[in-house]
Design a protein around this motif. Structure first.
Motif, PDB file in Angstrom:
ATOM      1  N   TRP A 142       0.831  -1.206   0.000  1.00 20.81           N
ATOM      2  CA  TRP A 142       0.000   0.000   0.000  1.00 20.81           C
ATOM      3  C   TRP A 142       0.864   1.255   0.000  1.00 20.81           C
ATOM      4  O   TRP A 142       0.624   2.203  -0.740  1.00 20.81           O
ATOM      5  CB  TRP A 142      -0.933  -0.019   1.218  1.00 20.81           C
ATOM      6  N   HIS A 196       2.590   1.759  -3.347  1.00 20.94           N
ATOM      7  CA  HIS A 196       1.674   2.352  -4.333  1.00 20.94           C
ATOM      8  C   HIS A 196       1.539   3.855  -4.112  1.00 20.94           C
ATOM      9  O   HIS A 196       1.565   4.649  -5.055  1.00 20.94           O
ATOM     10  CB  HIS A 196       0.311   1.672  -4.217  1.00 20.94           C
ATOM     11  N   TYR A 197       1.420   4.271  -2.851  1.00 20.37           N
ATOM     12  CA  TYR A 197       1.271   5.707  -2.538  1.00 20.37           C
ATOM     13  C   TYR A 197       2.528   6.494  -2.921  1.00 20.37           C
ATOM     14  O   TYR A 197       2.454   7.572  -3.507  1.00 20.37           O
ATOM     15  CB  TYR A 197       0.985   5.864  -1.048  1.00 20.37           C
ATOM     16  N   GLN A 233       3.170   6.504  -6.863  1.00 18.69           N
ATOM     17  CA  GLN A 233       2.076   7.015  -7.696  1.00 18.69           C
ATOM     18  C   GLN A 233       2.473   8.342  -8.348  1.00 18.69           C
ATOM     19  O   GLN A 233       2.821   9.305  -7.664  1.00 18.69           O
ATOM     20  CB  GLN A 233       0.826   7.211  -6.836  1.00 18.69           C
ATOM     21  N   TYR A 255       3.492   1.442 -12.321  1.00 21.74           N
ATOM     22  CA  TYR A 255       2.999   0.502 -11.320  1.00 21.74           C
ATOM     23  C   TYR A 255       3.772  -0.818 -11.335  1.00 21.74           C
ATOM     24  O   TYR A 255       3.832  -1.515 -10.322  1.00 21.74           O
ATOM     25  CB  TYR A 255       1.515   0.227 -11.556  1.00 21.74           C
ATOM     26  N   LEU A 293      -2.966  -5.069  -3.378  1.00 23.93           N
ATOM     27  CA  LEU A 293      -2.805  -4.265  -4.602  1.00 23.93           C
ATOM     28  C   LEU A 293      -3.765  -4.697  -5.708  1.00 23.93           C
ATOM     29  O   LEU A 293      -4.214  -3.862  -6.503  1.00 23.93           O
ATOM     30  CB  LEU A 293      -1.356  -4.365  -5.093  1.00 23.93           C
ATOM     31  N   THR A 294      -4.060  -5.979  -5.783  1.00 14.89           N
ATOM     32  CA  THR A 294      -4.957  -6.438  -6.846  1.00 14.89           C
ATOM     33  C   THR A 294      -6.432  -6.255  -6.474  1.00 14.89           C
ATOM     34  O   THR A 294      -7.256  -5.930  -7.336  1.00 14.89           O
ATOM     35  CB  THR A 294      -4.691  -7.915  -7.180  1.00 14.89           C
ATOM     36  N   PHE A 304      -7.775  -4.119  -3.900  1.00 13.22           N
ATOM     37  CA  PHE A 304      -8.192  -2.755  -3.529  1.00 13.22           C
ATOM     38  C   PHE A 304      -7.689  -1.679  -4.499  1.00 13.22           C
ATOM     39  O   PHE A 304      -8.251  -0.595  -4.558  1.00 13.22           O
ATOM     40  CB  PHE A 304      -7.699  -2.423  -2.120  1.00 13.22           C
ATOM     41  N   LEU A 305      -6.592  -1.960  -5.223  1.00 13.77           N
ATOM     42  CA  LEU A 305      -6.009  -0.923  -6.079  1.00 13.77           C
ATOM     43  C   LEU A 305      -5.977  -1.316  -7.550  1.00 13.77           C
ATOM     44  O   LEU A 305      -5.319  -0.646  -8.358  1.00 13.77           O
ATOM     45  CB  LEU A 305      -4.596  -0.581  -5.595  1.00 13.77           C
ATOM     46  N   SER A 306      -6.654  -2.392  -7.886  1.00 12.71           N
ATOM     47  CA  SER A 306      -6.907  -2.776  -9.285  1.00 12.71           C
ATOM     48  C   SER A 306      -5.650  -3.042 -10.114  1.00 12.71           C
ATOM     49  O   SER A 306      -5.647  -2.827 -11.330  1.00 12.71           O
ATOM     50  CB  SER A 306      -7.750  -1.684  -9.979  1.00 12.71           C
TER      51      SER A 306
END
Length: 261
Positions: A76, A79-80, A83, A88, A178-179, A181-183
């Protein structure tokens, strides 16, 4: 003659320094006995395997929980932080390196220090204050060989295995977050990890784990053998073992980072 304030300060520092080196000397003597008695580990392999189960296998549920949440947070946060700055596809390799090199070994060791180092100090400390260790010595049974060697050897062997479990679970924890909740896709997460995979990273993480396990068990045994003062002393020994084991892990982590990287 009463000391002045600077004199009292110097005396305080002097007493602390003497006490520190006295403790280090006692610790060194005990560890020299441990390594001398280590040659008997094959003869005491039943004790060794029993401690592997108690200290290592029984810690597995706790390690899995730590691994899942460590990986989830690392993914998480990765990703933040990436971004808008990086593709990705780099989140997977970044998560793997963070978990393998730092988060997996250190967080697992800190949790195990709370469970294992403190429990070793409590077990040996209880035997010390109830004079069971004196009874062993009176029967010509080496307390170091019987109590310390199997625990230290077992923890040194089992800690790298626990870290491997923690890292594996952490990667799947990050993948799930990641898969779901964050697609992200599976290809985005796993795709570039082989390109950034280095054997040296695995070696560094496992070396840290080995030294963390060795130091945690050694501190637990030393504090246990030095326990005095009945039930209250056992409680203090438990806290002392946990605190010193955690501090040693953090210092070792910094030292190894300077040496390895």
């Amino acid at each position: 003659m009463a000391l002045t304030l600077p004199g009292r300060a110097i005396a305080f520092v002097g007493r602390g320094t003497i006490s520190f080196f006295r403790e280090m000397g006692r610790f060194g003597i005990l560890m020299a006995r441990v390594f001398r008695e280590m040659r008997g580990i094959l003869a005491d392999r039943d004790l060794f395997f029993q401690e592997c189960v108690t200290l290592g296998v029984d810690s597995l549920p706790l390690v899995i929980v730590v691994g899942v949440f460590t990986g989830a947070v690392a993914g998480w946060q990765g990703h933040y932080q990436l971004q808008g700055f990086a593709p990705y596809d780099l989140i997977g390799p970044a998560t793997f390196k963070a978990v393998m090199l730092e988060l997996g070994p250190v967080l697992t060791a800190l949790v195990i220090a709370g469970r294992v180092s403190a429990s070793i100090a409590a077990e040996i400390g209880t035997m010390k204050v109830t004079e069971q260790i004196d009874a062993l010595e009176s029967m010509a049974i080496s307390s170091v060989r019987f109590l310390a060697v199997p625990r230290i050897a077992a923890m040194t062997v089992m800690m790298p295995m626990l870290v491997i479990q923690a890292v594996t679970v952490a990667m799947f924890g990050a993948f799930f977050v990641l898969t779901v909740f964050l697609s992200m896709t599976s290809q985005q997460f796993w795709g570039l990890i082989p390109n950034f995979f280095l054997i040296f990273d695995v070696f560094s993480g496992l070396l840290k784990a080995l030294l963390f396990g060795l130091s945690s068990a050694m501190i637990g045994c030393y504090v246990g053998f030095r326990t005095e003062g009945g039930a209250e002393g056992v409680g203090q020994a438990t806290i002392k073992a946990f605190v010193w084991a955690c501090l040693t892990i953090l210092v070792l982590d910094f030292t190894l980072a300077l040496i390895l990287f």
